[in-house]
Design a protein around this motif. Structure first.
Motif, PDB file in Angstrom:
ATOM      1  N   SER A   1       0.456  13.040 -39.064  1.00 36.58           N
ATOM      2  CA  SER A   1      -0.281  14.173 -38.899  1.00 36.58           C
ATOM      3  C   SER A   1      -1.286  14.574 -40.162  1.00 36.58           C
ATOM      4  N   PRO A   2      -1.934  15.589 -39.872  1.00 36.80           N
ATOM      5  CA  PRO A   2      -2.878  15.780 -40.730  1.00 36.80           C
ATOM      6  C   PRO A   2      -2.069  16.424 -42.138  1.00 36.80           C
ATOM      7  N   PHE A   3      -1.008  17.174 -42.103  1.00 35.12           N
ATOM      8  CA  PHE A   3      -0.323  17.180 -43.166  1.00 35.12           C
ATOM      9  C   PHE A   3       0.316  16.257 -43.786  1.00 35.12           C
ATOM     10  N   ALA A   4       0.638  15.119 -42.973  1.00 38.00           N
ATOM     11  CA  ALA A   4       0.932  13.808 -43.947  1.00 38.00           C
ATOM     12  C   ALA A   4       0.196  13.339 -44.697  1.00 38.00           C
ATOM     13  N   VAL A   5      -1.101  13.268 -44.176  1.00 43.52           N
ATOM     14  CA  VAL A   5      -2.485  12.650 -44.701  1.00 43.52           C
ATOM     15  C   VAL A   5      -2.509  13.646 -46.030  1.00 43.52           C
ATOM     16  N   LEU A   6      -2.506  14.912 -45.709  1.00 40.22           N
ATOM     17  CA  LEU A   6      -2.609  15.780 -46.978  1.00 40.22           C
ATOM     18  C   LEU A   6      -1.490  15.439 -48.247  1.00 40.22           C
ATOM     19  N   ARG A   7      -0.145  15.131 -47.808  1.00 40.52           N
ATOM     20  CA  ARG A   7       0.957  14.943 -48.596  1.00 40.52           C
ATOM     21  C   ARG A   7       0.361  13.612 -49.463  1.00 40.52           C
ATOM     22  N   ALA A   8      -0.043  12.374 -48.643  1.00 39.14           N
ATOM     23  CA  ALA A   8      -0.044  11.172 -49.108  1.00 39.14           C
ATOM     24  C   ALA A   8      -1.245  11.189 -50.305  1.00 39.14           C
ATOM     25  N   ALA A   9      -2.441  12.018 -49.797  1.00 37.35           N
ATOM     26  CA  ALA A   9      -3.528  12.133 -50.812  1.00 37.35           C
ATOM     27  C   ALA A   9      -3.452  13.004 -52.153  1.00 37.35           C
ATOM     28  N   VAL A  10      -2.401  13.829 -51.996  1.00 31.23           N
ATOM     29  CA  VAL A  10      -1.957  14.449 -53.053  1.00 31.23           C
ATOM     30  C   VAL A  10      -1.256  13.633 -54.020  1.00 31.23           C
ATOM     31  N   ARG A  11      -0.224  12.887 -53.494  1.00 34.67           N
ATOM     32  CA  ARG A  11       0.457  11.866 -54.428  1.00 34.67           C
ATOM     33  C   ARG A  11      -0.285  10.756 -54.632  1.00 34.67           C
TER      34      ARG A  11
ATOM     35  N   LEU B   1      -3.312  11.029 -56.027  1.00 34.47           N
ATOM     36  CA  LEU B   1      -3.901  11.434 -57.305  1.00 34.47           C
ATOM     37  C   LEU B   1      -2.872  11.287 -58.579  1.00 34.47           C
ATOM     38  N   HIS B   2      -3.227  10.982 -59.716  1.00 33.63           N
ATOM     39  CA  HIS B   2      -2.505  11.219 -61.133  1.00 33.63           C
ATOM     40  C   HIS B   2      -2.340  12.660 -61.191  1.00 33.63           C
ATOM     41  N   PRO B   3      -1.034  12.746 -61.749  1.00 38.53           N
ATOM     42  CA  PRO B   3      -0.609  14.112 -61.992  1.00 38.53           C
ATOM     43  C   PRO B   3      -1.530  14.933 -62.923  1.00 38.53           C
ATOM     44  N   ASP B   4      -2.188  14.035 -64.045  1.00 36.61           N
ATOM     45  CA  ASP B   4      -3.142  14.783 -65.186  1.00 36.61           C
ATOM     46  C   ASP B   4      -4.420  15.461 -64.331  1.00 36.61           C
TER      47      ASP B   4
ATOM     48  N   GLY C   1     -10.913  22.248 -63.714  1.00 36.30           N
ATOM     49  CA  GLY C   1     -12.141  21.975 -63.544  1.00 36.30           C
ATOM     50  C   GLY C   1     -12.554  20.823 -62.157  1.00 36.30           C
ATOM     51  N   PHE C   2     -11.382  20.307 -62.049  1.00 40.02           N
ATOM     52  CA  PHE C   2     -11.488  19.066 -60.947  1.00 40.02           C
ATOM     53  C   PHE C   2     -11.253  19.697 -59.419  1.00 40.02           C
ATOM     54  N   ARG C   3     -10.764  21.264 -59.467  1.00 43.22           N
ATOM     55  CA  ARG C   3     -10.528  21.712 -58.221  1.00 43.22           C
ATOM     56  C   ARG C   3     -11.477  21.249 -56.989  1.00 43.22           C
ATOM     57  N   ALA C   4     -12.532  21.437 -57.293  1.00 44.69           N
ATOM     58  CA  ALA C   4     -13.657  21.181 -56.227  1.00 44.69           C
ATOM     59  C   ALA C   4     -13.816  19.871 -55.774  1.00 44.69           C
ATOM     60  N   ALA C   5     -13.762  18.715 -56.602  1.00 42.56           N
ATOM     61  CA  ALA C   5     -13.363  17.624 -56.484  1.00 42.56           C
ATOM     62  C   ALA C   5     -12.440  17.109 -55.631  1.00 42.56           C
TER      63      ALA C   5
END
Length: 65
Positions: A16-26, A28-31, A37-41
């Motif tokens: 699902s699109p939600f699963a894609v978002l969760r995987a994309a968030v994970r 990325l490095h926590p920092d 400032g990286f919000r738009a990126a």
């Protein structure tokens, strides 16, 4: 051609699109997620992952019938 970042998520076509978002968030490095400032990126990255997934699903639909 599929985005290499999307391929590293390792998601099935049926995700699902939600699963894609969760995987994309994970992915990325926590920092990286913490820098305001990286919000738009980050938003651009999430949109690219969703678009790549939608394109993969559409290509899969065309191939199967």
């Amino acid at each position: 051609m599929t985005d290499p970042a999307y391929q590293r998520l390792g998601l099935p076509v049926t995700a699902s699109p939600f699963a894609v978002l969760r995987a994309a968030v994970r992915a990325l490095h926590p920092d990286t997620r913490a820098v305001r400032g990286f919000r738009a990126a980050r938003k651009r990255f999430y949109r690219q992952m969703l678009c790549a997934h939608a394109a993969r699903q559409a290509a899969g639909d065309r191939l199967t019938g």
